[in-house]
Design a protein around this motif. Structure first.
Motif, PDB file in Angstrom:
ATOM      1  N   LEU A   1     -13.181  -5.650 -49.088  1.00 29.06           N
ATOM      2  CA  LEU A   1     -13.196  -6.503 -47.904  1.00 29.06           C
ATOM      3  C   LEU A   1     -14.048  -5.956 -46.763  1.00 29.06           C
ATOM      4  N   GLY A   2     -14.566  -4.731 -46.910  1.00 30.81           N
ATOM      5  CA  GLY A   2     -15.362  -4.188 -45.817  1.00 30.81           C
ATOM      6  C   GLY A   2     -16.029  -2.878 -46.186  1.00 30.81           C
ATOM      7  N   LYS A   3     -17.214  -2.641 -45.607  1.00 34.18           N
ATOM      8  CA  LYS A   3     -17.998  -1.445 -45.911  1.00 34.18           C
ATOM      9  C   LYS A   3     -17.526  -0.262 -45.066  1.00 34.18           C
TER      10      LYS A   3
ATOM     11  N   THR B   1     -23.584  -4.665 -37.858  1.00 29.02           N
ATOM     12  CA  THR B   1     -22.482  -5.628 -37.938  1.00 29.02           C
ATOM     13  C   THR B   1     -22.895  -6.804 -38.822  1.00 29.02           C
ATOM     14  N   PHE B   2     -24.062  -7.374 -38.556  1.00 30.67           N
ATOM     15  CA  PHE B   2     -24.589  -8.413 -39.444  1.00 30.67           C
ATOM     16  C   PHE B   2     -24.902  -7.823 -40.820  1.00 30.67           C
ATOM     17  N   GLY B   3     -25.478  -6.617 -40.845  1.00 31.14           N
ATOM     18  CA  GLY B   3     -25.887  -6.001 -42.099  1.00 31.14           C
ATOM     19  C   GLY B   3     -24.733  -5.727 -43.038  1.00 31.14           C
ATOM     20  N   HIS B   4     -23.631  -5.209 -42.507  1.00 23.41           N
ATOM     21  CA  HIS B   4     -22.476  -4.945 -43.357  1.00 23.41           C
ATOM     22  C   HIS B   4     -21.904  -6.240 -43.933  1.00 23.41           C
ATOM     23  N   ALA B   5     -21.956  -7.323 -43.149  1.00 20.98           N
ATOM     24  CA  ALA B   5     -21.493  -8.620 -43.659  1.00 20.98           C
ATOM     25  C   ALA B   5     -22.365  -9.067 -44.830  1.00 20.98           C
TER      26      ALA B   5
ATOM     27  N   GLU C   1     -32.025  -2.740 -46.296  1.00 21.39           N
ATOM     28  CA  GLU C   1     -32.493  -4.123 -46.306  1.00 21.39           C
ATOM     29  C   GLU C   1     -31.571  -5.002 -45.477  1.00 21.39           C
ATOM     30  N   ALA C   2     -30.272  -4.809 -45.643  1.00 22.73           N
ATOM     31  CA  ALA C   2     -29.310  -5.582 -44.863  1.00 22.73           C
ATOM     32  C   ALA C   2     -29.410  -5.247 -43.373  1.00 22.73           C
ATOM     33  N   VAL C   3     -29.624  -3.983 -43.054  1.00 26.70           N
ATOM     34  CA  VAL C   3     -29.773  -3.580 -41.658  1.00 26.70           C
ATOM     35  C   VAL C   3     -31.053  -4.165 -41.062  1.00 26.70           C
ATOM     36  N   GLY C   4     -32.127  -4.229 -41.860  1.00 24.82           N
ATOM     37  CA  GLY C   4     -33.368  -4.821 -41.375  1.00 24.82           C
ATOM     38  C   GLY C   4     -33.157  -6.249 -40.929  1.00 24.82           C
ATOM     39  N   ALA C   5     -32.582  -7.078 -41.797  1.00 24.59           N
ATOM     40  CA  ALA C   5     -32.287  -8.461 -41.425  1.00 24.59           C
ATOM     41  C   ALA C   5     -31.258  -8.503 -40.290  1.00 24.59           C
ATOM     42  N   GLY C   6     -30.307  -7.564 -40.323  1.00 23.22           N
ATOM     43  CA  GLY C   6     -29.283  -7.520 -39.280  1.00 23.22           C
ATOM     44  C   GLY C   6     -29.853  -7.215 -37.907  1.00 23.22           C
ATOM     45  N   MET C   7     -30.885  -6.361 -37.850  1.00 18.04           N
ATOM     46  CA  MET C   7     -31.519  -6.055 -36.566  1.00 18.04           C
ATOM     47  C   MET C   7     -32.233  -7.281 -36.000  1.00 18.04           C
ATOM     48  N   VAL C   8     -32.844  -8.074 -36.871  1.00 21.14           N
ATOM     49  CA  VAL C   8     -33.482  -9.311 -36.411  1.00 21.14           C
ATOM     50  C   VAL C   8     -32.434 -10.240 -35.813  1.00 21.14           C
ATOM     51  N   MET C   9     -31.293 -10.358 -36.476  1.00 17.90           N
ATOM     52  CA  MET C   9     -30.219 -11.225 -35.992  1.00 17.90           C
ATOM     53  C   MET C   9     -29.638 -10.711 -34.679  1.00 17.90           C
ATOM     54  N   ALA C  10     -29.449  -9.390 -34.588  1.00 17.71           N
ATOM     55  CA  ALA C  10     -28.914  -8.804 -33.353  1.00 17.71           C
ATOM     56  C   ALA C  10     -29.905  -8.963 -32.196  1.00 17.71           C
ATOM     57  N   ALA C  11     -31.197  -8.842 -32.496  1.00 15.79           N
ATOM     58  CA  ALA C  11     -32.210  -9.039 -31.460  1.00 15.79           C
ATOM     59  C   ALA C  11     -32.231 -10.493 -30.998  1.00 15.79           C
ATOM     60  N   GLU C  12     -32.090 -11.406 -31.951  1.00  9.25           N
ATOM     61  CA  GLU C  12     -32.045 -12.835 -31.603  1.00  9.25           C
ATOM     62  C   GLU C  12     -30.819 -13.143 -30.744  1.00  9.25           C
TER      63      GLU C  12
ATOM     64  N   GLU D   1     -16.242 -14.409 -40.728  1.00 13.81           N
ATOM     65  CA  GLU D   1     -15.062 -13.879 -41.422  1.00 13.81           C
ATOM     66  C   GLU D   1     -15.267 -12.417 -41.800  1.00 13.81           C
ATOM     67  N   LEU D   2     -16.422 -12.107 -42.362  1.00 18.06           N
ATOM     68  CA  LEU D   2     -16.697 -10.732 -42.780  1.00 18.06           C
ATOM     69  C   LEU D   2     -16.885  -9.806 -41.592  1.00 18.06           C
ATOM     70  N   MET D   3     -17.495 -10.291 -40.531  1.00 20.20           N
ATOM     71  CA  MET D   3     -17.742  -9.430 -39.376  1.00 20.20           C
ATOM     72  C   MET D   3     -16.470  -9.115 -38.595  1.00 20.20           C
ATOM     73  N   ARG D   4     -15.451  -9.916 -38.747  1.00 21.15           N
ATOM     74  CA  ARG D   4     -14.192  -9.599 -38.067  1.00 21.15           C
ATOM     75  C   ARG D   4     -13.504  -8.369 -38.669  1.00 21.15           C
ATOM     76  N   VAL D   5     -13.929  -7.968 -39.862  1.00 19.43           N
ATOM     77  CA  VAL D   5     -13.388  -6.759 -40.491  1.00 19.43           C
ATOM     78  C   VAL D   5     -14.160  -5.522 -40.032  1.00 19.43           C
ATOM     79  N   ASP D   6     -15.254  -5.710 -39.304  1.00 19.14           N
ATOM     80  CA  ASP D   6     -16.084  -4.593 -38.846  1.00 19.14           C
ATOM     81  C   ASP D   6     -15.258  -3.625 -37.996  1.00 19.14           C
ATOM     82  N   LYS D   7     -15.583  -2.323 -38.117  1.00 23.40           N
ATOM     83  CA  LYS D   7     -14.808  -1.302 -37.399  1.00 23.40           C
ATOM     84  C   LYS D   7     -14.905  -1.428 -35.878  1.00 23.40           C
ATOM     85  N   LYS D   8     -15.955  -2.073 -35.379  1.00 21.72           N
ATOM     86  CA  LYS D   8     -16.109  -2.222 -33.935  1.00 21.72           C
ATOM     87  C   LYS D   8     -15.318  -3.407 -33.393  1.00 21.72           C
ATOM     88  N   ALA D   9     -14.784  -4.253 -34.295  1.00 18.77           N
ATOM     89  CA  ALA D   9     -14.006  -5.402 -33.849  1.00 18.77           C
ATOM     90  C   ALA D   9     -12.719  -4.936 -33.162  1.00 18.77           C
TER      91      ALA D   9
END
Length: 347
Positions: free
Chosen positions: A134-136, A233-237, A251-262, A305-313
């Protein structure tokens, strides 16, 4: 260090822990390339060197694989002075560190990272752990290695995809802390991808300097250290939603950084020029800049749903590492509706 892998890796390290036996934890892929060299270097200091070979891949970063380390430690009668050496990438480093933190309530370990990602990020700072379905990295401990030995020679055999994945963790340091480093990356990206030793040495050194500075102020991630999770956060999801190992962490962090920047742009923290600049750098590194669809029926809902399991939540509220102006990061929550807009715009 630069040179043949581990040829003189431990000659100058008098602070290596003393022990009658040590255990090298690696995976089957890395073992074929470097375990003989590492064992030869260690036998100059230690009487007995045991080897534990784990299956390769993020999908094996779990309890079952972790127990293989404990099985070997108990089988060989390892005591509290036994030193564990983590030879491999981030998965091996995280699991070996967690095993060291748990076995007999703590034994010494040394990080010997063989991937760019591990050299610039996961081997430094003391985060150890395993994944849960359920979470990384949701199960683990803060436990510092006695030493981190980076030999750039190991990057010569790194697959192209893995090299690009490591560059994601290099790239993140610019937007959160050092825009001069980001400018250097823009000028040096071709050299980095060509594995130029001088460029790689600077990338590893500066990345470790920034991470050590952050971790030195907040070892257990109660505040400042969270900025190191820019894009995560996006990347782990993405990793959890796609299935561990389908997308590499970088790879997930790369796309996640684009999303976080947006998301930073839509919250008025940066301008569009910065987002495009970062996106272009990530793309030049050979990384994906578009996020995958995790659920065709409700893609944004699945991400949330997946990001709510993130440790920073906190109390179910997702907290994102955002760019509060180039070179400065901040941890903030965002309205679900706005996050949905970002997710919908980034695939």
């Amino acid at each position: 260090m630069i040179g043949g892998a581990f040829a003189r890796a431990f000659e100058d390290y008098g602070e290596l822990p003393h022990a009658s036996q040590v255990v090298v934890v690696t995976n089957h892929v890395v073992a074929q390339l470097y375990v003989v060299q590492l064992v030869a270097a260690l036998k100059a200091r230690y009487q007995v060197v045991h080897i534990v070979k784990l299956p390769d891949g993020e999908e094996h970063k779990n309890w079952q694989t972790l127990n293989l380390i404990f099985d070997a430690l108990l089988k060989h009668g390892c005591d509290r002075k036994t030193v564990l050496f983590a030879l491999g990438g981030g998965v091996i480093g995280d699991m070996t560190g967690f095993a060291a933190a748990c076995y007999m309530r703590g034994v010494p370990f040394v990080q010997v990272p063989t991937t760019l990602l591990a050299q610039v990020d996961s081997s430094v700072g003391g985060k150890t752990g395993i994944n849960h379905p359920l979470g990384k990295n949701m199960i683990g401990a803060f436990y510092q290695p006695r030493l981190v030995v980076c030999d750039l020679a190991t990057l010569d055999t790194l697959p192209e995809r893995e090299l690009s994945a490591g560059l994601a963790e290099v790239i993140k340091y610019g937007p959160i802390a050092d825009m001069e480093f980001m400018a250097w990356q823009e000028a040096s990206m071709d050299a980095l991808r060509a594995r130029d030793r001088t460029a790689l040495a600077h990338a590893v050194r500066r990345s470790c300097e920034i991470k050590a500075w952050v971790v030195g102020q907040d070892e257990r991630e109660s505040g400042l250290r969270a900025i190191l999770n820019f894009g995560h956060t996006f990347g782990h999801a993405i990793e959890a939603g796609m299935g561990y190992g389908v997308w590499l962490h970088g790879e997930a962090v790369g796309a996640g950084m684009v999303m976080a920047a947006e998301l930073s742009l839509r919250m008025g923290l940066v301008d569009e020029k910065f987002v495009l600049r970062l996106r272009n750098l990530i793309q030049r590194a050979g990384l994906p800049v578009k996020a995958p669809v995790l659920d065709p029926s409700d893609n944004a809902g699945r991400y949330l749903e997946l990001m709510r399991v993130d440790k920073k939540a906190e109390s179910g509220e997702i907290r994102f590492v955002l760019i509060d102006g180039p070179g400065k990061a901040v941890l903030r929550s965002a309205p679900d509706a706005l996050v949905r807009e970002v997710i919908d715009a980034c695939w």
